[in-house]
Design a protein around this motif. Structure first.
Motif, PDB file in Angstrom:
ATOM      1  N   LEU A   1       0.606  -1.470   0.125  1.00 31.45           N
ATOM      2  CA  LEU A   1      -0.013   0.101   0.049  1.00 31.45           C
ATOM      3  C   LEU A   1       0.797   1.325  -0.068  1.00 31.45           C
ATOM      4  N   GLU A   2       2.001   1.185   0.758  1.00 27.55           N
ATOM      5  CA  GLU A   2       2.789   2.143   0.715  1.00 27.55           C
ATOM      6  C   GLU A   2       3.225   2.463  -0.791  1.00 27.55           C
ATOM      7  N   ALA A   3       3.641   1.476  -1.376  1.00 26.78           N
ATOM      8  CA  ALA A   3       4.228   1.730  -2.875  1.00 26.78           C
ATOM      9  C   ALA A   3       3.210   2.127  -3.693  1.00 26.78           C
ATOM     10  N   ALA A   4       1.891   1.776  -3.430  1.00 30.24           N
ATOM     11  CA  ALA A   4       0.651   2.229  -4.269  1.00 30.24           C
ATOM     12  C   ALA A   4       0.609   3.827  -4.048  1.00 30.24           C
ATOM     13  N   GLN A   5       0.801   4.253  -2.792  1.00 29.76           N
ATOM     14  CA  GLN A   5       0.564   5.767  -2.528  1.00 29.76           C
ATOM     15  C   GLN A   5       1.601   6.719  -3.026  1.00 29.76           C
ATOM     16  N   ARG A   6       2.827   5.862  -2.651  1.00 29.11           N
ATOM     17  CA  ARG A   6       3.992   6.654  -2.994  1.00 29.11           C
ATOM     18  C   ARG A   6       4.211   7.041  -4.705  1.00 29.11           C
ATOM     19  N   THR A   7       3.674   5.967  -5.501  1.00 29.76           N
ATOM     20  CA  THR A   7       3.803   6.260  -6.851  1.00 29.76           C
ATOM     21  C   THR A   7       2.545   6.658  -7.497  1.00 29.76           C
ATOM     22  N   GLY A   8       1.496   7.034  -6.654  1.00 28.54           N
ATOM     23  CA  GLY A   8       0.195   7.576  -7.254  1.00 28.54           C
ATOM     24  C   GLY A   8      -0.749   6.637  -7.755  1.00 28.54           C
ATOM     25  N   ALA A   9      -0.414   5.092  -7.605  1.00 28.37           N
ATOM     26  CA  ALA A   9      -1.308   4.221  -8.131  1.00 28.37           C
ATOM     27  C   ALA A   9      -2.561   4.301  -7.621  1.00 28.37           C
ATOM     28  N   GLU A  10      -3.857   4.082  -8.478  1.00 29.01           N
ATOM     29  CA  GLU A  10      -5.291   4.168  -7.893  1.00 29.01           C
ATOM     30  C   GLU A  10      -5.706   2.877  -7.513  1.00 29.01           C
ATOM     31  N   ALA A  11      -5.083   1.930  -8.104  1.00 27.52           N
ATOM     32  CA  ALA A  11      -5.734   0.384  -7.890  1.00 27.52           C
ATOM     33  C   ALA A  11      -4.889  -0.583  -7.644  1.00 27.52           C
ATOM     34  N   VAL A  12      -4.934  -1.735  -7.121  1.00 29.37           N
ATOM     35  CA  VAL A  12      -4.098  -2.534  -6.971  1.00 29.37           C
ATOM     36  C   VAL A  12      -4.616  -4.016  -7.645  1.00 29.37           C
ATOM     37  N   HIS A  13      -3.834  -4.800  -8.535  1.00 28.46           N
ATOM     38  CA  HIS A  13      -4.301  -6.111  -8.981  1.00 28.46           C
ATOM     39  C   HIS A  13      -3.705  -7.094  -8.094  1.00 28.46           C
ATOM     40  N   PRO A  14      -4.195  -7.941  -7.701  1.00 23.79           N
ATOM     41  CA  PRO A  14      -3.440  -8.870  -6.814  1.00 23.79           C
ATOM     42  C   PRO A  14      -2.927 -10.101  -7.450  1.00 23.79           C
ATOM     43  N   GLY A  15      -3.397 -10.460  -8.650  1.00 24.84           N
ATOM     44  CA  GLY A  15      -2.944 -11.673  -9.313  1.00 24.84           C
ATOM     45  C   GLY A  15      -3.836 -12.842  -8.734  1.00 24.84           C
ATOM     46  N   TYR A  16      -2.905 -13.887  -8.526  1.00 27.00           N
ATOM     47  CA  TYR A  16      -3.438 -15.278  -7.767  1.00 27.00           C
ATOM     48  C   TYR A  16      -2.184 -15.565  -6.653  1.00 27.00           C
ATOM     49  N   GLY A  17      -2.917 -16.153  -5.475  1.00 25.15           N
ATOM     50  CA  GLY A  17      -2.068 -16.389  -4.620  1.00 25.15           C
ATOM     51  C   GLY A  17      -1.809 -15.266  -3.748  1.00 25.15           C
ATOM     52  N   PHE A  18      -0.527 -15.060  -3.079  1.00 23.80           N
ATOM     53  CA  PHE A  18      -0.079 -13.904  -2.119  1.00 23.80           C
ATOM     54  C   PHE A  18      -1.498 -13.377  -1.461  1.00 23.80           C
ATOM     55  N   LEU A  19      -1.694 -11.863  -1.801  1.00 24.49           N
ATOM     56  CA  LEU A  19      -2.952 -11.344  -1.098  1.00 24.49           C
ATOM     57  C   LEU A  19      -4.079 -11.457  -1.922  1.00 24.49           C
ATOM     58  N   SER A  20      -4.160 -12.257  -2.923  1.00 23.11           N
ATOM     59  CA  SER A  20      -5.366 -12.185  -3.783  1.00 23.11           C
ATOM     60  C   SER A  20      -6.653 -12.433  -3.000  1.00 23.11           C
ATOM     61  N   GLU A  21      -6.533 -13.421  -1.842  1.00 27.52           N
ATOM     62  CA  GLU A  21      -8.004 -13.815  -1.494  1.00 27.52           C
ATOM     63  C   GLU A  21      -8.050 -13.403  -0.100  1.00 27.52           C
ATOM     64  N   ASN A  22      -7.299 -12.541   0.247  1.00 31.26           N
ATOM     65  CA  ASN A  22      -7.083 -11.801   1.624  1.00 31.26           C
ATOM     66  C   ASN A  22      -8.126 -10.585   1.788  1.00 31.26           C
ATOM     67  N   ALA A  23      -9.337 -10.919   2.445  1.00 30.77           N
ATOM     68  CA  ALA A  23     -10.267  -9.902   2.723  1.00 30.77           C
ATOM     69  C   ALA A  23      -9.992  -8.651   3.460  1.00 30.77           C
ATOM     70  N   GLY A  24      -9.153  -9.049   4.365  1.00 35.65           N
ATOM     71  CA  GLY A  24      -8.214  -8.133   5.265  1.00 35.65           C
ATOM     72  C   GLY A  24      -7.417  -6.854   4.393  1.00 35.65           C
ATOM     73  N   PHE A  25      -6.797  -7.419   3.431  1.00 39.99           N
ATOM     74  CA  PHE A  25      -6.270  -6.707   2.559  1.00 39.99           C
ATOM     75  C   PHE A  25      -6.931  -5.786   1.813  1.00 39.99           C
TER      76      PHE A  25
END
Lengths: 162, 494
Positions: free
Chosen positions: B67-91
């Protein structure tokens, strides 16, 4: 001579003895007689068929029309086929079957272990892989601790005769 | 349309998402760990941000860093792909809180449909068929045993939060059930922090059929037909195809409607997949994957619909203009997963340096990978290195084309399962289309593969012997000199 020859990264361990225009090659438990003709490209008769071998430079060869990269990471002159039996009862040096991270140690230095007993758990690509003792003996030294990242060639554990 | 998207993943799926961004004119941000500094996804992105050291717990799973990277670069959205954070409702919630769009379903829909127990309860309530078993979670092994007696052994003991074969056991007798139950529960607790367990009748010879769904924020939901993923090893998919050879048009329509109904009541949006087991002509809802899946390309190949572009468009607030009656299926597509693993040694992982990579190509062939010569496959992440997909007018033509493509492919430096796929694609039973999740066992595939590999190794040894003999007799240089050249330490570049 004894060489390890890597073809596109796949290693082959070979023992070669030169006998005039022929080379006797031991590989994978078989003995093959190779007859080499030509100053290059070579026609090499091995295993009942003729292979066309070209060596355009010091790291590439073309074998039967297919270009491969090759390396010789190990070379030792002398030696003869049949004199290279594995150390009796398995290696005393335990290396990882793959690079990875040490997840757990199951033995301590000084422990007596049986062949096949689990020495440690190696985590690679999200899988837990058990590394077993290749021989029975005593754990002489453990070179790693949980959390360490290890490469294929590194020594994990040394065993000695109990 | 979104202006800038951060791709919170690596490997082939990060590359896939980055390509979709480029095609839609969306600027992109990659993130990477120290092991992926030189990876292809870093090269393809507009900009790239380092997350941390190689282990995923210190990099790709660090929600705060992403999230820090998204904010620092001005990204409006995050695509999580599969695995990692993709099915994490908390994220997904953390994204919303930070004012960043999570490209996927809402956290509530993810919790409702991604939790196996809650999804099963919802399916039962909505009349979507499930395998016999407990309605919700069971409180202990005694209750699991009572359910097992009622529905009959063998039974499957499953963790609500499980996945990838973890927290899953098959109990065949009442005697072994308590021990297996505790095993599975302990594993699930450790791996997913959730020890909730439920019980289902174990199906002995099912086909794995899954349905791709796609929906927008306004509740317009469609399905893009099924994929069959019955060819598996240790509950991991190896080969996937669309459509399934085991369904007729009526069954296709029926299972598609079941998937859409369940997604609708779960208020699902964006791309997702409903998994079913099919045995004796009956479908049983298994679970939902609330994300893009590895095998999504086979659906894209037969429908012509770009799923990742739609994910981005839906996340931008666009309506899904594609209507169910506009979805058509053309021909057949098969995907194989090329993994850095050794099928001759129980599929053990085999990360290593990429010595040679010549991807196949040609009409109807698609390769999704992040491989490059000189790059090293890291040991920290999963073993998938490439997906090779072939389309053909019929299933047989697709199989033949894929077999040919794999013959053309060159990938060396570490063992892979590519040769196993070639054997499968020529197997008479496979070509007949009589599949089940037990296919590898039923048809002695691994024994036959070991024999074939032995013959191939013998032939490779003969070629190595021929080259070694030629080098030994070569007039100048010789093997000793070459050894010296090949092992001399490389000159340091300052």
């Amino acid at each position: 001579m004894h060489i390890v020859l890597e073809l596109d990264g796949e290693p082959f361990e070979l023992w070669l003895v030169r006998e005039g225009a022929e080379v006797r090659v031991e590989v994978g438990g078989r003995t093959l007689d190779a007859r080499v003709q030509g100053p290059g490209p070579f026609d090499v008769q091995v295993g009942g068929r003729t292979h066309r071998v070209e060596v355009p430079d010091a790291t590439h060869a073309v074998v039967d029309g297919e270009r491969v990269g090759f390396r010789i990471p190990s070379f030792a002159p002398g030696g003869a086929p049949g004199q290279h039996d594995e150390e009796e009862g398995g290696s005393k040096v335990v290396k990882p079957p793959m690079p990875g991270r040490i997840a757990a140690l199951k033995v301590r230095e000084g422990d007596t272990v049986q062949k096949g007993q689990i020495l440690l758990v190696l985590e690679a690509m999200k899988m837990q892989n058990e590394v077993a003792a290749p021989r029975s003996g005593k754990v002489a030294r453990i070179h790693v601790k949980p959390g360490d990242v290890v490469e294929s060639g590194s020594v994990l554990v040394e065993l000695e005769d109990a | 349309m979104l202006r800038k998207v951060l791709v919170a993943n690596r490997g082939e799926i990060a590359v896939r998402v980055l390509r979709a961004c480029r095609e839609l004119g969306v600027r992109s941000v990659a993130v990477f760990s120290d092991a992926d500094r030189d990876a292809m996804h870093v090269r393809l992105a507009g900009e790239a941000v380092r997350l941390g050291p190689a282990p995923s717990g210190e990099s790709y799973l660090r929600q705060d860093k992403v999230l820090e990277a998204a904010q620092r670069t001005g990204a409006e959205a995050v695509h999580p792909g599969y695995g990692f954070l993709s099915e994490n409702a908390g994220f997904a919630r953390a994204c919303a809180k930070a004012g960043v769009t999570f490209i996927g379903p809402s956290p509530e829909a993810m919790e409702q449909l991604g939790d196996k127990v809650r999804a099963r309860q919802l399916a039962i309530r909505e009349g979507v068929p499930v395998a016999a078993g407990s309605e919700g979670a069971v409180k202990d092994s005694a209750e699991a045993a009572r359910v097992a007696e009622r529905i009959g052994f063998p039974v499957m003991l499953k963790a609500a939060g499980g996945g990838g074969g973890m927290g899953l056991r098959v109990a065949r007798t009442a005697q072994e059930l308590p021990r297996l139950f505790e095993d599975a529960r302990a594993q699930a607790e450790q791996a997913f922090g959730n020890g909730a367990m439920f019980v289902e009748k174990f199906l002995e010879r099912p086909r794995h059929i899954e349905v791709q769904v796609l929906g927008d924020a306004k509740g317009h939901l469609i399905h893009l037909g099924e994929r069959e993923c019955s060819i598996q090893r240790r509950h991991q998919k190896l080969l996937e195809e669309a459509p399934s050879a085991g369904l007729d048009a009526k069954q296709r329509e029926m299972v598609g409607a079941l998937a859409v109904k369940l997604a609708q009541v779960g208020k699902y949006s964006n791309a997702g997949t409903m998994e079913f087991l099919l045995q004796d002509g009956k479908f049983h809802f298994n679970e939902m994957n609330t994300r893009l899946q590895v095998e999504h390309p086979v659906t894209e190949m037969v429908t012509g619909v770009d799923l990742v572009q739609w994910q981005l468009r839906i996340a931008s607030g666009e309506e899904l203009t594609l209507r169910q009656e506009q979805v058509h299926w053309n021909g057949h597509a098969i995907e194989v997963r090329i993994n850095a693993e050794d099928p001759l040694h129980d599929f053990r992982p085999s990360p290593g340096p990429v010595r040679r990579w010549v991807p196949p190509s040609g009409p109807g062939v698609r390769v999704d990978s992040a491989l490059a010569e000189g790059w090293t496959v890291p040991s920290h992440y999963d073993s998938l290195v490439a997906k090779v997909i072939a389309w053909g007018p019929t299933r047989r033509e697709a199989a033949q084309r894929l077999h040919g493509a794999l013959g053309e492919m060159r990938l060396s430096g570490f063992p892979t399962n590519a040769a196993l796929h070639r054997l499968l694609l020529q197997d008479a039973h496979f070509l007949e289309g009589d599949l089940s999740t037990r296919f590898l066992d039923e048809h002695n595939v691994m024994e036959r593969f070991a024999q074939q590999a032995q013959q191939e190794r013998a032939q490779a040894e003969e070629r190595a012997a021929a080259l070694a003999a030629a080098l030994a007799l070569a007039p100048q240089g010789g093997i000793g000199t070459l050894h010296e050249r090949h092992t001399r330490p490389p000159r340091r570049e300052e």
